[in-house]
Design a protein around this motif. Structure first.
Motif, PDB file in Angstrom:
ATOM      1  N   PHE A   1       8.648   5.971  16.603  1.00  0.00           N
ATOM      2  CA  PHE A   1       7.613   6.231  15.544  1.00  0.00           C
ATOM      3  C   PHE A   1       6.321   5.416  15.855  1.00  0.00           C
ATOM      4  O   PHE A   1       6.563   4.243  15.961  1.00  0.00           O
ATOM      5  N   GLU A   2       5.213   6.152  15.675  1.00  0.00           N
ATOM      6  CA  GLU A   2       4.107   5.335  15.876  1.00  0.00           C
ATOM      7  C   GLU A   2       3.002   6.001  14.669  1.00  0.00           C
ATOM      8  O   GLU A   2       2.871   7.230  14.558  1.00  0.00           O
ATOM      9  N   ALA A   3       2.388   5.206  13.891  1.00  0.00           N
ATOM     10  CA  ALA A   3       1.357   5.286  13.149  1.00  0.00           C
ATOM     11  C   ALA A   3       0.248   4.385  13.099  1.00  0.00           C
ATOM     12  O   ALA A   3       0.651   3.276  13.182  1.00  0.00           O
ATOM     13  N   ALA A   4      -1.035   4.678  12.979  1.00  0.00           N
ATOM     14  CA  ALA A   4      -1.932   3.789  13.050  1.00  0.00           C
ATOM     15  C   ALA A   4      -3.224   4.436  12.228  1.00  0.00           C
ATOM     16  O   ALA A   4      -3.482   5.725  12.187  1.00  0.00           O
ATOM     17  N   ASP A   5      -4.138   3.475  12.038  1.00  0.00           N
ATOM     18  CA  ASP A   5      -5.447   3.851  11.357  1.00  0.00           C
ATOM     19  C   ASP A   5      -6.484   3.056  11.940  1.00  0.00           C
ATOM     20  O   ASP A   5      -6.302   2.439  13.009  1.00  0.00           O
ATOM     21  N   ARG A   6      -7.539   3.157  11.287  1.00  0.00           N
ATOM     22  CA  ARG A   6      -8.816   2.015  11.715  1.00  0.00           C
ATOM     23  C   ARG A   6      -8.381   0.803  11.899  1.00  0.00           C
ATOM     24  O   ARG A   6      -8.964  -0.078  12.545  1.00  0.00           O
ATOM     25  N   ARG A   7      -7.489   0.366  11.144  1.00  0.00           N
ATOM     26  CA  ARG A   7      -7.057  -1.250  11.117  1.00  0.00           C
ATOM     27  C   ARG A   7      -5.698  -1.617  11.429  1.00  0.00           C
ATOM     28  O   ARG A   7      -5.372  -2.564  12.044  1.00  0.00           O
ATOM     29  N   ALA A   8      -4.942  -0.701  10.908  1.00  0.00           N
ATOM     30  CA  ALA A   8      -3.600  -1.008  11.143  1.00  0.00           C
ATOM     31  C   ALA A   8      -2.625  -0.074  12.032  1.00  0.00           C
ATOM     32  O   ALA A   8      -3.058   0.993  12.287  1.00  0.00           O
TER      33      ALA A   8
ATOM     34  N   LEU B   1       4.188  -4.759  14.166  1.00  0.00           N
ATOM     35  CA  LEU B   1       3.168  -4.432  13.316  1.00  0.00           C
ATOM     36  C   LEU B   1       1.828  -5.028  13.649  1.00  0.00           C
ATOM     37  O   LEU B   1       1.937  -6.223  14.341  1.00  0.00           O
ATOM     38  N   ALA B   2       0.624  -4.550  13.298  1.00  0.00           N
ATOM     39  CA  ALA B   2      -0.535  -4.952  13.816  1.00  0.00           C
ATOM     40  C   ALA B   2      -1.653  -4.737  12.684  1.00  0.00           C
ATOM     41  O   ALA B   2      -1.596  -3.313  12.353  1.00  0.00           O
ATOM     42  N   LEU B   3      -2.411  -5.558  12.345  1.00  0.00           N
ATOM     43  CA  LEU B   3      -3.351  -5.531  11.463  1.00  0.00           C
ATOM     44  C   LEU B   3      -4.508  -6.225  11.694  1.00  0.00           C
ATOM     45  O   LEU B   3      -4.551  -7.462  12.009  1.00  0.00           O
ATOM     46  N   ASP B   4      -5.631  -5.571  12.117  1.00  0.00           N
ATOM     47  CA  ASP B   4      -6.875  -6.241  12.918  1.00  0.00           C
ATOM     48  C   ASP B   4      -6.529  -6.945  14.184  1.00  0.00           C
ATOM     49  O   ASP B   4      -5.965  -6.146  15.072  1.00  0.00           O
ATOM     50  N   ASP B   5      -6.709  -8.380  14.283  1.00  0.00           N
ATOM     51  CA  ASP B   5      -6.394  -9.055  15.399  1.00  0.00           C
ATOM     52  C   ASP B   5      -4.950  -9.787  15.261  1.00  0.00           C
ATOM     53  O   ASP B   5      -4.435 -10.351  16.118  1.00  0.00           O
ATOM     54  N   GLN B   6      -4.251  -9.434  13.945  1.00  0.00           N
ATOM     55  CA  GLN B   6      -3.004 -10.256  13.860  1.00  0.00           C
ATOM     56  C   GLN B   6      -1.723  -9.169  14.177  1.00  0.00           C
ATOM     57  O   GLN B   6      -1.745  -8.036  13.704  1.00  0.00           O
TER      58      GLN B   6
ATOM     59  N   HIS C   1      11.892  -6.072   5.723  1.00  0.00           N
ATOM     60  CA  HIS C   1      12.322  -6.961   5.124  1.00  0.00           C
ATOM     61  C   HIS C   1      13.404  -7.938   6.210  1.00  0.00           C
ATOM     62  O   HIS C   1      13.998  -7.316   7.114  1.00  0.00           O
ATOM     63  N   THR C   2      13.401  -9.176   6.319  1.00  0.00           N
ATOM     64  CA  THR C   2      14.106 -10.041   7.029  1.00  0.00           C
ATOM     65  C   THR C   2      15.315 -10.583   6.408  1.00  0.00           C
ATOM     66  O   THR C   2      15.361 -10.640   4.905  1.00  0.00           O
ATOM     67  N   PRO C   3      16.481 -10.837   6.950  1.00  0.00           N
ATOM     68  CA  PRO C   3      17.720 -11.644   6.369  1.00  0.00           C
ATOM     69  C   PRO C   3      17.282 -12.931   5.481  1.00  0.00           C
ATOM     70  O   PRO C   3      18.008 -13.111   4.576  1.00  0.00           O
ATOM     71  N   ASP C   4      16.061 -13.689   5.860  1.00  0.00           N
ATOM     72  CA  ASP C   4      15.775 -14.805   5.115  1.00  0.00           C
ATOM     73  C   ASP C   4      14.919 -14.655   3.999  1.00  0.00           C
ATOM     74  O   ASP C   4      14.367 -15.499   3.651  1.00  0.00           O
ATOM     75  N   ARG C   5      15.106 -13.500   3.402  1.00  0.00           N
ATOM     76  CA  ARG C   5      14.344 -13.041   2.022  1.00  0.00           C
ATOM     77  C   ARG C   5      12.794 -12.936   2.246  1.00  0.00           C
ATOM     78  O   ARG C   5      12.146 -13.366   1.253  1.00  0.00           O
ATOM     79  N   ARG C   6      12.276 -12.734   3.529  1.00  0.00           N
ATOM     80  CA  ARG C   6      11.078 -12.578   3.672  1.00  0.00           C
ATOM     81  C   ARG C   6      10.495 -11.203   3.953  1.00  0.00           C
ATOM     82  O   ARG C   6      11.293 -10.241   4.401  1.00  0.00           O
ATOM     83  N   TRP C   7       9.415 -10.717   3.447  1.00  0.00           N
ATOM     84  CA  TRP C   7       8.969  -9.201   3.942  1.00  0.00           C
ATOM     85  C   TRP C   7       7.709  -9.289   4.360  1.00  0.00           C
ATOM     86  O   TRP C   7       6.790 -10.005   4.016  1.00  0.00           O
ATOM     87  N   TYR C   8       7.334  -8.176   5.083  1.00  0.00           N
ATOM     88  CA  TYR C   8       6.080  -8.142   5.763  1.00  0.00           C
ATOM     89  C   TYR C   8       5.625  -6.754   5.712  1.00  0.00           C
ATOM     90  O   TYR C   8       5.999  -5.615   6.190  1.00  0.00           O
ATOM     91  N   PRO C   9       4.651  -6.489   4.656  1.00  0.00           N
ATOM     92  CA  PRO C   9       4.415  -5.137   4.410  1.00  0.00           C
ATOM     93  C   PRO C   9       2.856  -4.739   5.206  1.00  0.00           C
ATOM     94  O   PRO C   9       2.255  -5.573   5.645  1.00  0.00           O
ATOM     95  N   ILE C  10       2.963  -3.282   5.380  1.00  0.00           N
ATOM     96  CA  ILE C  10       1.592  -3.033   6.265  1.00  0.00           C
ATOM     97  C   ILE C  10       1.201  -1.654   5.538  1.00  0.00           C
ATOM     98  O   ILE C  10       2.200  -0.790   5.452  1.00  0.00           O
ATOM     99  N   GLU C  11      -0.135  -1.105   5.182  1.00  0.00           N
ATOM    100  CA  GLU C  11      -0.605  -0.026   4.718  1.00  0.00           C
ATOM    101  C   GLU C  11      -1.214   0.593   5.725  1.00  0.00           C
ATOM    102  O   GLU C  11      -2.125  -0.103   6.290  1.00  0.00           O
ATOM    103  N   ILE C  12      -1.008   1.685   6.023  1.00  0.00           N
ATOM    104  CA  ILE C  12      -1.746   2.749   6.835  1.00  0.00           C
ATOM    105  C   ILE C  12      -2.135   3.936   6.222  1.00  0.00           C
ATOM    106  O   ILE C  12      -1.544   4.611   5.150  1.00  0.00           O
ATOM    107  N   GLU C  13      -3.481   4.189   6.452  1.00  0.00           N
ATOM    108  CA  GLU C  13      -4.178   5.199   5.690  1.00  0.00           C
ATOM    109  C   GLU C  13      -4.034   6.532   6.386  1.00  0.00           C
ATOM    110  O   GLU C  13      -4.482   6.619   7.545  1.00  0.00           O
ATOM    111  N   ALA C  14      -3.143   7.459   5.909  1.00  0.00           N
ATOM    112  CA  ALA C  14      -2.870   8.608   6.537  1.00  0.00           C
ATOM    113  C   ALA C  14      -4.267   9.680   6.505  1.00  0.00           C
ATOM    114  O   ALA C  14      -4.981   9.755   5.561  1.00  0.00           O
TER     115      ALA C  14
END
Length: 173
Positions: free
Chosen positions: A79-86, A97-102, A130-143
């Motif tokens: 699965f691959e999805a991308a926009d101009r930033r993400a 996950l990638a957002l700009d340079d991160q 979501h990770t097992p240690d209750r952290r989450w990492y969201p990323i938004e992609i503009e379709a």
């Protein structure tokens, strides 16, 4: 009566506004060092764009997707999805996950859940890892269009079905 034009407040001084205010916190700089630093800065800024303009960046991107020596290519869903930033990539290695340079990468054993969400209006597709240690990492992609949401959901579900092992589904012994 005397009136002043302009601000009547004086500039603040102290460690909160200038770290050099505290003796020993920063090293003293001589006037000659400041002048030489100003002379070298334009040279550094002129050299910085050159590495960005070379062909190294496309090669490094291709190196991530190429199989490593001793590793066989996997013919599984991707699965691959991308926009101009993400950008999001989910394959046999895990989720990246990638957002700009991160960038961040999660192996399948580091993932507790993957959640998708689409806005009621607009064209934003949100993927949250979501990770097992209750952290989450969201990323938004503009379709490009809202019709892509269904296609992306199907592809991501195929990847999750193939590689993600949910401990809750395994029978208890």
């Amino acid at each position: 009566m005397e009136q002043r034009i302009g601000s009547s407040s004086q500039p603040l001084e102290g460690a909160g506004f200038d770290p050099a205010f505290v003796p020993g916190l920063t090293s003293p700089v001589s006037g000659k060092a400041e002048e030489s630093a100003e002379d070298t800065e334009p040279e550094e800024t002129q050299e910085a764009p050159e590495p960005e303009g070379t062909d190294e960046a496309p090669e490094s991107e291709g190196a991530d997707e190429a199989p490593e020596p001793g590793e066989e290519p996997v013919d599984g869903p991707v699965f691959e999805a991308a926009d101009r930033r993400a950008r999001i990539v989910a394959d046999h290695k895990g989720v990246r996950l990638a957002l700009d340079d991160q960038e961040c990468e999660f192996r399948w054993d580091e993932i507790g859940a993957v959640e998708t969400e689409t806005g009621r209006f607009g064209k934003r597709y949100t993927v949250t890892v979501h990770t097992p240690d209750r952290r989450w990492y969201p990323i938004e992609i503009e379709a490009p269009a809202r019709s892509r949401f269904k296609e992306w959901d199907e592809k991501l579900d195929a990847v999750l079905d193939a590689y993600f092992e949910d401990d809750a589904e395994q029978p208890a012994e």
